[in-house]
Motif scaffolding. Structure first.
Motif, PDB file in Angstrom:
ATOM      1  N   VAL A 233       4.211  -5.974  -7.426  1.00 56.26           N
ATOM      2  CA  VAL A 233       4.792  -4.926  -6.679  1.00 56.26           C
ATOM      3  C   VAL A 233       6.184  -4.976  -6.368  1.00 56.26           C
ATOM      4  CG1 VAL A 233       4.250  -3.961  -4.314  1.00 56.26           C
ATOM      5  CG2 VAL A 233       2.561  -4.422  -5.924  1.00 56.26           C
ATOM      6  N   ASP A 262       8.336  -0.047  -4.729  1.00 50.88           N
ATOM      7  CA  ASP A 262       6.809   0.779  -4.437  1.00 50.88           C
ATOM      8  C   ASP A 262       6.685   0.787  -2.830  1.00 50.88           C
ATOM      9  OD1 ASP A 262       5.597   0.672  -7.085  1.00 50.88           O
ATOM     10  OD2 ASP A 262       5.866  -1.336  -7.070  1.00 50.88           O
ATOM     11  N   LEU A 296       7.549   8.612   2.272  1.00 49.13           N
ATOM     12  CA  LEU A 296       6.451   8.837   1.666  1.00 49.13           C
ATOM     13  C   LEU A 296       6.734  10.180   0.791  1.00 49.13           C
ATOM     14  CD1 LEU A 296       3.729   8.132   4.075  1.00 49.13           C
ATOM     15  CD2 LEU A 296       4.192   6.803   2.166  1.00 49.13           C
ATOM     16  N   ALA A 301       5.059   4.364  -2.663  1.00 48.52           N
ATOM     17  CA  ALA A 301       3.521   3.974  -2.471  1.00 48.52           C
ATOM     18  C   ALA A 301       3.017   3.752  -1.122  1.00 48.52           C
ATOM     19  CB  ALA A 301       2.979   3.115  -3.318  1.00 48.52           C
ATOM     20  N   TYR A 302       4.005   3.053  -0.370  1.00 46.88           N
ATOM     21  CA  TYR A 302       3.336   2.468   0.930  1.00 46.88           C
ATOM     22  C   TYR A 302       4.632   2.255   1.753  1.00 46.88           C
ATOM     23  CZ  TYR A 302       1.195  -0.537   4.464  1.00 46.88           C
ATOM     24  OH  TYR A 302       0.773  -0.960   5.782  1.00 46.88           O
ATOM     25  N   VAL A 322      -1.177  -0.714  -1.847  1.00 46.96           N
ATOM     26  CA  VAL A 322      -0.713  -0.112  -3.221  1.00 46.96           C
ATOM     27  C   VAL A 322      -1.841  -0.707  -4.419  1.00 46.96           C
ATOM     28  CG1 VAL A 322       1.366  -0.999  -5.046  1.00 46.96           C
ATOM     29  CG2 VAL A 322       1.854  -0.774  -2.677  1.00 46.96           C
ATOM     30  N   ARG A 325      -4.035   2.179  -4.401  1.00 44.06           N
ATOM     31  CA  ARG A 325      -3.576   3.277  -4.940  1.00 44.06           C
ATOM     32  C   ARG A 325      -3.560   3.456  -6.367  1.00 44.06           C
ATOM     33  NH1 ARG A 325       1.825   6.562  -3.048  1.00 44.06           N
ATOM     34  NH2 ARG A 325       2.479   7.304  -5.297  1.00 44.06           N
ATOM     35  N   GLU A 326      -3.166   2.354  -6.865  1.00 44.24           N
ATOM     36  CA  GLU A 326      -2.986   2.045  -8.272  1.00 44.24           C
ATOM     37  C   GLU A 326      -4.530   2.186  -9.084  1.00 44.24           C
ATOM     38  OE1 GLU A 326      -1.048  -1.389  -9.129  1.00 44.24           O
ATOM     39  OE2 GLU A 326       1.092  -0.384  -9.027  1.00 44.24           O
ATOM     40  N   LYS A 329      -5.454   5.752  -9.213  1.00 43.22           N
ATOM     41  CA  LYS A 329      -4.875   6.488 -10.100  1.00 43.22           C
ATOM     42  C   LYS A 329      -5.610   6.365 -11.483  1.00 43.22           C
ATOM     43  CE  LYS A 329      -0.308   7.234  -8.522  1.00 43.22           C
ATOM     44  NZ  LYS A 329       1.266   7.075  -8.933  1.00 43.22           N
TER      45      LYS A 329
END
Length: 333
Positions: A233, A262, A296, A301-302, A322, A325-326, A329
């Motif tokens: 990250v 990120d 954002l 991402a954060y 993060v 979220r990944e 996805k």
């Protein structure tokens, strides 16, 4: 306040509207008291255990050296941001409270001592930063790598986050750190492009973006080579209250996202002493919330944004967010 420009809301006593307009700023300015949201209490009794451990192992924390306002909270939670390569910085940035002066010799025992301290504290996410060491050929990159490997060896289940200097733009030094395998690579942009020469004249905005791009490229290449592994990250942070405008911040957000960042942290700049840059304004919690939404929307991402947020504040939460979220996805793909 205008959504596109906050310049008219900058209130600095005895200052021009833009701090960069006058390079000979006064070093003695009378400020209004800090607002209530910036007042924190420190209970020495609850922080004694961490302080004693650091002293016993001859370790430094940026919490103490930079007088972080969150030190009490973090020490009470038995967390800390380790600062390697001594307590004296070779640069003298106009916002930072870390001591400037002749640096100490590199401590060969520091990597293992730091790993021992992290284990004693029961850390699952370890944050390591350093002073600038422009006196060393690699800027201290090799010591970062040794610390990362010592932590992975001693605490194999823990994640490691490094907040690194710019290494004077050296790609070789950066690669030394990256190849050691940190889970998070952080390099702070600190302020908008327009204020760089005033806030940190020893640094360069484009060098910062280049470092972040190189880290992103490395992370993506590693992910492509090892699809089953988690991607490193990329993180950065900046201070508010130095005279930045909304338009400048939007441009900065876009630059950081384009560079592959990120995670972003936004916090209030607090003047360490009369010898440092003055605070142009205190940014309210409501404004921080608005800036968080702006960031954002730009594509991070954060984003952690509030007056007392610092680079490593609740850093493990950012990494988890993060990763989540990944993972989401990936399940939707």
């Amino acid at each position: 306040m205008s959504k596109t420009n906050n310049q008219n809301n900058i209130h600095s006593e005895g200052q021009k509207d833009r701090p960069g307009d006058d390079k000979n700023f006064p070093t003695k300015v009378t400020f209004k008291p800090k607002p209530a949201w910036l007042r924190v209490n420190l209970n020495p009794e609850k922080t004694h255990e961490v302080v004693e451990l650091m002293d016993r192992l001859n370790l430094h924390t940026v919490c103490r050296e930079a007088r972080c306002p969150n030190m009490g909270e973090c020490y009470e939670r038995h967390t800390a941001t380790f600062m390697i390569l001594g307590a004296h910085c070779t640069r003298n940035c106009r916002f930072c409270d870390v001591a400037h002066g002749k640096p100490e010799a590199v401590d060969e025992k520091e990597p293992q001592h730091l790993a021992e301290a992290a284990k004693a504290l029961g850390l699952w996410h370890v944050v390591v930063t350093s002073v600038d060491r422009d006196d060393l050929p690699d800027g201290g990159a090799a010591q970062f790598a040794k610390v990362i490997r010592a932590l992975h060896s001693t605490l194999p289940e823990a994640s490691v986050e490094v907040l690194i200097p710019d290494f004077r733009g050296s790609e070789e030094a950066l690669m030394t750190v990256l190849e050691a395998g940190p889970q998070v690579l952080n390099h702070n942009v600190e302020t908008v492009r327009e204020l760089y020469s005033r806030v940190q004249p020893s640094a360069n905005y484009e060098v910062t973006l280049q470092l972040l791009r190189r880290a992103r490229d490395y992370a993506e290449a590693q992910k492509a080579a090892h699809p089953e592994a988690e991607r490193m990250v990329i993180k950065s942070g900046m201070m508010l209250g130095l005279g930045e405008t909304d338009e400048e911040m939007k441009a900065l957000f876009q630059d950081l996202v384009a560079a592959g960042t990120d995670v972003l942290t936004l916090g209030q700049y607090l003047r360490p002493s009369e010898e440092h840059l003055p605070v142009e304004r205190y940014v309210s919690p409501e404004e921080f919330a608005r800036y968080r939404e702006m960031a954002l929307e730009a594509g991070f991402a954060y984003v952690a944004a509030s007056p007392l947020v610092r680079s490593s504040y609740h850093a493990e939460e950012a990494l988890k967010a993060v990763r989540a979220r990944e993972g989401k996805k990936g399940s939707e793909a």
